[in-house]
Design a protein around this motif. Structure first.
Motif, short mmCIF file in Angstrom:
data_model
loop_
_atom_site.label_atom_id
_atom_site.label_comp_id
_atom_site.label_asym_id
_atom_site.label_seq_id
_atom_site.Cartn_x
_atom_site.Cartn_y
_atom_site.Cartn_z
N LEU A 55 -0.91 95.76 106.18
CA LEU A 55 -1.39 94.44 105.51
C LEU A 55 -0.42 93.56 106.10
N THR A 56 -0.90 92.37 106.69
CA THR A 56 0.21 91.00 107.03
C THR A 56 -0.51 90.09 106.19
N PHE A 57 0.13 89.16 105.35
CA PHE A 57 -0.29 88.02 104.66
C PHE A 57 0.84 86.90 104.75
N ALA A 58 0.37 85.61 104.84
CA ALA A 58 1.08 84.37 104.93
C ALA A 58 0.22 83.27 104.24
N TYR A 59 0.56 82.40 103.51
CA TYR A 59 -0.17 81.17 102.98
C TYR A 59 0.15 80.11 104.18
N ASP A 60 -0.98 79.10 104.43
CA ASP A 60 -0.76 78.37 105.49
C ASP A 60 0.62 77.86 105.69
N LEU A 65 4.50 86.71 103.40
CA LEU A 65 4.94 87.53 102.28
C LEU A 65 4.76 88.94 102.63
N PHE A 66 3.94 89.43 103.26
CA PHE A 66 3.92 90.95 103.46
C PHE A 66 3.69 91.07 105.08
N GLU A 67 4.50 91.94 105.58
CA GLU A 67 4.28 92.22 106.74
C GLU A 67 4.13 93.67 107.11
N ASP A 68 3.18 94.18 107.79
CA ASP A 68 2.75 95.48 107.91
C ASP A 68 2.88 96.55 106.61
#
Length: 491
Positions: free
Chosen positions: A9-14, A19-22
């Motif tokens: 999971l990789t997630f970032a706000y615009d 915040l999370f990478e792999d």
């Protein structure tokens, strides 16, 4: 039983950093799982991703039906008892009553409209609504911040009887009482362990200590290898120089000397390679160590023998009705914690000490010349650029930003409007503003709500070592124990 699998999971706000990478995780929905980490590390975001409220790109698999706390109540005018039945219309009435009773919600309380309940009663009502539904994985985000100490103990006991939830909280005693697994979000790593918060903390400190010992060993090894590489290079240079110096001799053995110089140079490169490997390993250590810079401040000294605050036969009123009675005398250097159930007038008493007009009888006297620095309970009013905010509040701007950095806030947020910060970050802003205003007395109203554990420990050490007076309302029992606060129970 269900397994929630999070895969790469990789997630970032615009416009923001990830915040999370792999991120890879596997969670059992039967666990009573606690979630911890510094403010801004993505705890609430992770709950929203698991609940399907944010796009995960297909990385979350095996997701069951999730129920997220806190949630909006469709009709707050409904009586609390009816609200419980509305959330689980197929559940028998006895089950709703049983869940409410376990949380201390009975009779008259259940008959009142939800909107008329205290903050703590609303929290308990929503938790009962979560668990009266037999289906659904409960994702609970910081339920303790409207609960007094007794309410926290009650909810902790309640949750200990349940199976299957993910709970975010910064209250160490609360987590110890109800979870059997811990998930920690670090700067670069996510760790999962079996046990409660204290178990996780002991294991974390053990790993950190082992890494510190390894790091120190590598530091010595790197110094030794640096010296060995320089020595080998010097020898190689001397051998090469000796070869050319003997060219003028009768029969120089240039082959031998060249071989010797090449061998020494190869040895120097081998030592240098070993040195680079050791340095690379050292850089990987202590990246997740729980270290935080010590906070320091200089409160104003009270040189007089007179007490800072004195209350005799004091009764405070709200809307014409008495809310609390108190007798106490607060001397310089003492720390006094006000405790009692929600609605007993703790915040009202703090406001009165700070000079806010409050209807009262009896005596409440503050010493002439007393300088007070306060932290209000609700940070929602904060707005504007932080530098201007500090100047408006009369805080030392340099000291204010120093406190924020040491409390874990990144410099990138310093130019943001304070209204855009998370609630935990806003609480840190209020704490930094208070500490950057030198005072004789610090009056703090629930200062640690939404503040991460590492920052709580920084504040604990600061209060322990500073010779300052404090009047505080705080429901974190571990914090009150550690600062040596005397307890004044209001009725």
């Amino acid at each position: 039983m269900a397994q929630i699998s999070v895969e790469h999971l990789t997630f970032a706000y615009d416009g923001g950093d990830p915040l999370f990478e792999d991120l890879c995780l596997s969670l059992d929905t039967r666990w009573r799982l606690g979630l911890t980490g510094r403010n801004g590390r993505g705890k609430t975001t992770l709950l929203r991703l698991l609940a399907g409220r944010l796009p995960d790109g297909g990385a979350v698999r095996g997701r069951p039906a999730c129920v997220l706390f806190p949630f909006s109540v469709p009709d707050p005018s409904l009586p609390a008892g009816q609200l419980l039945r509305a959330f689980a219309p197929d559940a028998p009435e006895w089950r709703c009553a049983c869940e409410a009773d376990r949380l201390g919600l009975r009779g008259e309380t259940l008959a009142r409209p939800f909107a008329a309940l205290s903050g703590g009663e609303q929290v308990k009502c929503m938790l009962a609504a979560l668990f009266v539904q037999e289906e659904g994985y409960c994702l609970i985000d910081e339920p303790t911040d409207h609960l007094d100490a007794e309410g926290r103990a009650c909810v902790s006991r309640y949750l200990k009887e349940k199976d299957g939830f993910l709970l975010v909280s910064h209250d160490r005693d609360f987590l110890d009482g109800c979870v059997d697994h811990m998930l920690a979000l670090g700067r670069e790593e996510v760790t999962l362990c079996r046990g409660n918060y204290s178990t996780w903390e002991r294991e974390k400190l053990r790993r950190d200590e082992a890494e510190r010992a390894r790091s120190e060993g590598l530091r010595r090894e790197i110094a030794r290898l640096d010296q060995a590489a320089r020595r080998a290079a010097d020898w190689a240079g001397k051998a090469e120089a000796e070869k050319h110096a003997r060219n003028s001799g009768l029969r120089p053995d240039r082959g031998y000397l060249g071989h010797k110089a090449a061998k020494l140079m190869k040895h120097a490169k081998t030592v240098q390679a070993r040195r680079e490997e050791a340095a690379a390993e050292k850089r990987q250590l202590l990246r997740e160590a729980q270290t935080a810079e010590e906070l320091r401040f200089q409160p104003l000294r009270w040189e007089k023998a007179s007490p800072l605050v004195r209350a005799e036969d004091l009764t405070l009123y709200y809307d014409g009705r008495p809310v609390c009675r108190a007798d106490f005398c607060l001397q310089a250097g003492r720390r006094l914690a006000l405790t009692g159930p929600n609605g007993c007038g703790k915040s009202t008493l703090l406001k009165a000490v700070c000079g806010v007009p409050v209807e009262r009888t009896g005596t409440l006297a503050t010493a002439p010349g007393l300088v007070v620095s306060a932290v209000p309970q609700d940070p929602a009013f904060l707005k504007g650029e932080l530098t201007q905010l500090a100047r408006r509040e009369g805080a030392d701007v340099t000291l204010f930003f120093t406190f924020l950095r040491k409390l874990g806030l990144e410099r990138t947020i310093f130019s943001l409007d304070a209204a855009r910060l998370s609630t935990g970050q806003k609480k840190k802003v209020l704490l930094a503003l208070s500490l950057a205003r030198p005072a004789h007395l610090y009056v703090w109203d629930e200062p640690l709500n939404y503040v991460d554990v590492l920052s709580r420990r920084q504040i604990e050490v600061l209060v322990q070592t500073a010779d300052t007076a404090m009047l505080v309302v705080e429901h974190d029992r571990a914090f009150l124990r550690n600062i040596g606060a005397e307890i004044l129970a209001l009725k």
